[in-house]
Write an enzyme that holds these catalytic residues in place. Structure first.
Site, PDB file in Angstrom:
ATOM      1  N   HIS A  66       0.837  -1.190   0.000  1.00  0.00           N
ATOM      2  CA  HIS A  66       0.000   0.000   0.000  1.00  0.00           C
ATOM      3  C   HIS A  66       0.874   1.242   0.000  1.00  0.00           C
ATOM      4  O   HIS A  66       2.052   1.197   0.339  1.00  0.00           O
ATOM      5  CB  HIS A  66      -0.915   0.006   1.226  1.00  0.00           C
ATOM      6  N   CYS A 211       1.861   2.850  11.827  1.00  0.00           N
ATOM      7  CA  CYS A 211       2.834   2.612  10.760  1.00  0.00           C
ATOM      8  C   CYS A 211       2.975   3.889   9.939  1.00  0.00           C
ATOM      9  O   CYS A 211       2.160   4.805  10.068  1.00  0.00           O
ATOM     10  CB  CYS A 211       2.409   1.434   9.876  1.00  0.00           C
TER      11      CYS A 211
END
Length: 704
Positions: A66, A211
């Protein structure tokens, strides 16, 4: 049907390549082919860069690459079920179910929550099993829609949807909110044992997951920890600090927790909330791969009197959050960079105010400002003109602001090591450095001494009655005595002597010596484009501005040379990508357009995309161009009273024509060298091959 995924974004049972880069490229091509990305190269570069930070493979044969990218026009999912698994870095082997998440830089919160919700659903075995048995692209889209609550089945009961696909349970339904675990597993176990849920004997843990992208791993780690806690009979609440925002854990929940888990790849926001709690820290992916182990380690630390506790110090936070034990060299370097970053506004405000004072009343205002302000007021000017009075006001404000340069540097270096308890000792040490004429070097030494003293004083575990006094009374007192005392009694004198010699040497620079120093500083500015070497040169220049006077302009000359050299790398690459397009990919040409503004604004990092793609050719070019610009600027006596701004501070630059000449010549040299090196290395052929291969992959089979 969902706007996130459509049948043309699905590829079932195809061979998309042997490496994860191949698979990501083919899925990125699907996104572009669906009209959801403006150009493939930019999206692919951002996706690969994110993949290189942390592997996206997770247990169960799943990968979820991603990225956020300016090339993406709308939030998109592309899915592949591979005929043969590909290694995405998971511990249990290759992945055959791949979801590629492509989000625009400015994606709205609603779409980010949906993307995060899908990522969490991939932790559910039944949902993944349904994906493996789906017979068509449309079936995959339907399963995803049901999971996100967007398809035709959104209003049906959970029984009508594949198990685990109808949504996430409990507090997991809203990405970004705190996730509560234990309601099913732990509570049920307690009730079966005849114990009321939530009794004081229940083990309680809180966790933070985060993250860099904040779309997938943040929420998957949260659910991984939640499911593990359910199985272990542990109450767990998770704060997901993701891109969809976050809801803070209740302070009462934190206070009641036995331990804390940090599963993060970035700094924890407001980490001081957890001060004193036993903890375990690791990368966010560990929360997905080893959630049970992390919970066991956290509880073990809670039972161990010597187990790790959250200290609240900035340096500790950075090292522990990443899960890596940093050496003191790295921690000290980061603390010095923290001090420099907080110092720069003082230098900028002070330097610009002084420059404005000179513009209004002339350079001689530096010698008479105190006398003017001591005798005249705005309502009673006497023999002083309005311009002289206003010039004196501007100069004095600037001089006072820049006088805080060294105390701010020292104070925030200490803060970088010991958090808030270090600020007061650091500022005090900086004031001592000013008093002893030890300059910015004395400020650095004083800040480090104060920070280290405050850090070590905060380490012992003390009784609560004494611990509450430590950060506000004991630590500031003892750390100030230690750091300021050492400067006054031992270190300040030698440092002041060295600074006096350095100032005299800089003031006497002419001809070849100025040329050499300018070239060295320019070389450093182009060496790593915002990295440690670049920052050393910039820190040397910015911190030295406090010593500049009307008679000693050497620090301002050094600052001008550093600014000119720092502007050159992005401008040089922008010029090269414009006049020699065949040596640069489409993505690099797009980066070149942005690099014009970045370079003009003195943001050297604008050249990083070029350097990352071709460091062996780009970095030598930026070093040569920076050295040329720095040498021209310093040898021509260009001065800058401001530490930043690029062309936007041109009205304040002394000898602006030579400043512009230095930048232009350095830019041209950089462009010529990089094009020559790319030509010798045959870069144009490689660019052509890459473009052709990506063009061939634009059409990807999407059905079996």
């Amino acid at each position: 049907m969902s706007e996130l995924i459509t049948p043309d974004l699905v590829s079932l049972d195809q061979d998309l390549g042997k490496t994860k880069e191949d698979v990501i490229e083919r899925l990125a091509a699907l996104v572009q082919g669906a009209g959801r990305a403006e150009q493939l190269d930019g999206l692919l570069a951002d996706a690969i860069a994110r993949e290189n930070k942390t592997a996206t493979g997770i247990p169960g044969g799943i990968a979820i690459p991603h990225c956020r990218s300016t090339a993406v026009t709308q939030p998109t999912l592309a899915m592949a079920r591979l005929a043969e698994g590909v290694d995405f870095g998971a511990k249990d082997g290759p992945a055959d179910i791949i979801f590629f998440i492509a989000a625009p830089e400015g994606a709205d919160q609603t779409h980010l929550k949906l993307l995060a919700k899908l990522a969490r659903s991939l932790m559910k075995k039944d949902f993944v099993a349904s994906l493996r048995t789906a017979s068509s692209d449309e079936d995959v889209v339907r399963l995803v829609d049901e999971t996100l609550g967007l398809g035709q089945q959104a209003d049906t009961s959970a029984a009508g949807a594949p198990a685990g696909a109808a949504g996430t349970a409990g507090a997991s339904t809203t990405a970004g909110a705190s996730t509560t675990a234990g309601a099913s597993g732990a509570a049920a176990a307690q009730q079966q044992a005849g114990e009321p849920a939530g009794t004081p004997g229940t083990r309680k843990v809180v966790a933070v997951t985060a993250c860099p992208t904040g779309i997938a791993h943040t929420y998957m780690a949260a659910d991984g920890l939640k499911y593990a806690a359910d199985e272990m009979g542990v109450e767990l609440e998770v704060e997901t600090q993701g891109s969809a925002g976050f809801t803070k854990l209740d302070p009462a929940t934190i206070a009641a927790a036995d331990a804390v888990i940090f599963a993060t790849d970035v700094d924890v926001r407001e980490r001081s909330r957890f001060a004193g709690k036993p903890y375990v820290a690791g990368p966010v992916k560990r929360g997905i791969d080893e959630p049970k182990v992390m919970i066991e380690e956290a509880l073990a630390n809670a039972e161990n009197p010597n187990g790790r506790r959250v200290q609240g110090g900035a340096a500790a936070a950075e090292g522990e959050t990443s899960g890596a034990t940093e050496g003191w060299g790295t921690r000290i370097r980061k603390a010095v960079m923290t001090g420099v970053s907080y110092m720069i506004p003082f230098v900028a405000a002070g330097g610009l105010l002084i420059a404005l004072g000179f513009m209004v009343a002339g350079a001689d205002i530096a010698n008479v400002a105190d006398d003017i302000l001591g005798t005249a007021t705005l309502w009673s000017l006497g023999d002083v003109t309005v311009l002289q009075y206003l010039g004196a006001v501007l100069f004095k404000m600037g001089a006072l602001a820049i006088g805080l340069l060294v105390p701010a540097l020292a104070g925030y270096i200490a803060y970088g090591i010991a958090d808030r308890p270090g600020i007061a000792p650091g500022f005090a040490a900086g004031l001592v450095a000013n008093f002893m004429a030890a300059g910015f070097l004395g400020g650095i030494v004083g800040g480090l001494l104060a920070g280290l003293a405050a850090y070590w004083l905060s380490k012992p575990q003390l009784p609560r009655w004494l611990g509450s006094l430590m950060p506000v009374v004991v630590i500031p007192l003892l750390a100030t005595m230690f750091s300021s005392g050492l400067l006054l009694l031992v270190l300040g004198g030698p440092i002041a002597t060295f600074m006096a010699w350095l100032t005299e040497w800089l003031s006497g620079m002419t001809g070849a010596s100025a040329l050499a120093l300018g070239a060295i500083l320019g070389f450093m500015m182009g060496f790593d484009l915002g990295g440690p070497i670049n920052k050393v040169a910039y820190t040397f220049a910015a911190a030295g501005l406090g010593a500049a006077t009307a008679a000693n302009t050497a620090p301002q000359e050094i600052m001008a040379a550093v600014i000119a050299a720092g502007m050159v790398p992005p401008l040089g690459l922008a010029l090269a990508s414009l006049v020699a397009k065949r040596y640069f990919t489409v993505a690099e040409q797009e980066n070149g357009k942005a690099a014009w503004l970045l370079g003009a604004s003195f943001i050297s990092e604008g050249a990083i995309p070029f350097a990352a793609a071709d460091p062996l050719r780009v970095l030598p070019s930026t070093m040569v161009g920076g050295a040329v610009a720095g040498a021209i600027s310093l040898s021509a006596g260009v001065v800058s009273p401001a530490p930043h701004g690029g062309v936007w501070i041109l009205p304040l630059i002394g000898n602006p024509l030579m400043f512009l000449l230095a930048v232009v010549v350095g830019t041209v040299v950089t462009a010529v060298v990089v094009v020559a090196l790319k030509h010798v290395g045959g870069a144009h052929a490689k660019v052509a091959d890459a473009t052709a291969s990506r063009g061939d992959s634009a059409v990807v089979p999407t059905t079996a």
